[in-house]
Scaffold this active site. Structure first.
Site, short mmCIF file in Angstrom:
data_model
loop_
_atom_site.label_atom_id
_atom_site.label_comp_id
_atom_site.label_asym_id
_atom_site.label_seq_id
_atom_site.Cartn_x
_atom_site.Cartn_y
_atom_site.Cartn_z
NE ARG A 105 5.36 -10.02 3.09
CZ ARG A 105 6.18 -9.50 2.18
NH1 ARG A 105 5.69 -8.94 1.10
NH2 ARG A 105 7.48 -9.55 2.37
CG HIS A 120 -3.62 -13.77 7.54
ND1 HIS A 120 -2.45 -14.30 8.03
CD2 HIS A 120 -3.95 -14.53 6.48
CE1 HIS A 120 -2.09 -15.33 7.28
NE2 HIS A 120 -2.99 -15.49 6.33
NE ARG A 167 20.32 15.54 -0.67
CZ ARG A 167 19.74 14.91 0.34
NH1 ARG A 167 19.55 13.61 0.30
NH2 ARG A 167 19.33 15.59 1.39
N PRO A 195 0.83 -1.21 0.00
CG PRO A 195 -0.39 -1.32 2.00
CD PRO A 195 0.58 -2.07 1.16
CD GLU A 196 3.99 3.14 -3.76
OE1 GLU A 196 4.29 4.34 -3.70
OE2 GLU A 196 4.49 2.36 -4.58
#
Ligand SMILES: [Zn+2]
Length: 276
Positions: A116, A97, A157, A8-9
């Site tokens: 997970r 779960h 950078r 999930p973002e």
């Protein structure tokens, strides 16, 4: 065969917030049923102590965290790699779960499911900021995030621009999928040194990050009913992807085969012709 689900973002987390809010706001938490406390970190003892009896005042998102605000403090929730939250009738039998239920005075439960177990349920006392939130950069959809910020912060950078864009201290919530897609849309090669990208290209990149995330959140709106459905996994939705996961397939813009590589131990997809 189980198909691997994407992590999930930010858009999935924001969709989760919007999906849950109408079912949680104003509800009182009666009790917590913790079947499995061992998530990424143990379910916080302070959460188990302070949350029962409290009314849910607001639900906010910060980066990929959800903050459920109550009078004495806030529950700090993260979905990890595979977590999801749903609001279900209290008598819905839990699956293997389904690790944590918040029993609500509405006769429903807020159920946390996570095969997970990389998510978390922590506690932030009112008036404090949890250490996990302390070092975060600005929200990508806020005015504080723009091309000038990227340009200023990237000077000198040498790290790849994709890693720079995914650095949570620079901007939060731009994960692997959306970093790949935004760099494609902006025509920037993901391995280019962050300090070697021009100001004008960073302005374009910031605009593409905002456009792509906002569009994904809009698409997530079609899944809001899943947050009160006992089947399926809410908060995940089909994305319109140009490069991510498309190695070897033709670029949707120029037809060149999309390439896959690894940058910072994360899979990276790009078009060798469209991205420089
Ligand atoms: Zn192309």
């Amino acid at each position: 065969m189980l198909q691997a689900r994407p992590v999930p973002e930010l858009p999935e987390v924001e969709t989760t917030r919007r999906g849950l809010a109408p079912h949680l706001l104003g509800c009182r938490v009666i009790a917590l049923d913790v079947r499995q406390p061992r998530l990424r970190w143990p379910v916080a003892r302070a959460l188990r102590t302070h949350l029962p009896g409290q009314r849910i005042e607001a639900i906010e998102r910060r980066a990929k965290y959800l903050l459920v605000h109550t009078q004495p403090g806030s529950a700090l929730l993260h979905l990890g790699m595979s977590g999801s939250l749903r609001v279900l009738p209290a008598d819905t039998a839990p699956g293997p779960h389904d690790h944590v239920d918040w029993r609500l005075d509405s006769g429903q439960v807020l159920r946390y499911t996570d095969p997970r177990r990389f998510g978390c349920q922590l506690w932030q006392p009112r008036g404090t900021m949890h250490p996990l939130l302390a070092a975060l950069g600005p929200e990508p959809l806020s005015e504080a995030f723009d091309g000038d910020l990227l340009w200023h912060r990237s000077r000198g950078r040498r790290a790849a621009v994709k890693l720079f864009l995914m650095d949570q201290a620079i901007v939060v919530g731009v994960g692997n999928i959306y970093a790949s897609e935004a760099l494609f849309a902006a025509g920037i090669h993901p391995a280019r040194a962050a300090g070697a990208v021009s100001r004008a290209r960073y302005v374009r990149l910031a605009d593409e990050v905002k456009r792509i995330l906002a569009h994904a959140i809009t698409r997530g709106g079609t899944t809001l009913r899943d947050f009160i459905s006992p089947d399926g996994v809410p908060g995940y939705f089909e994305q319109e992807l140009f490069v991510y996961g498309r190695a070897g397939e033709p670029c949707r813009v120029c037809g060149a085969p999309i390439r896959a590589g690894v940058i910072g131990q994360r899979s990276t997809f790009y078009c060798p012709r469209c991205q420089r």
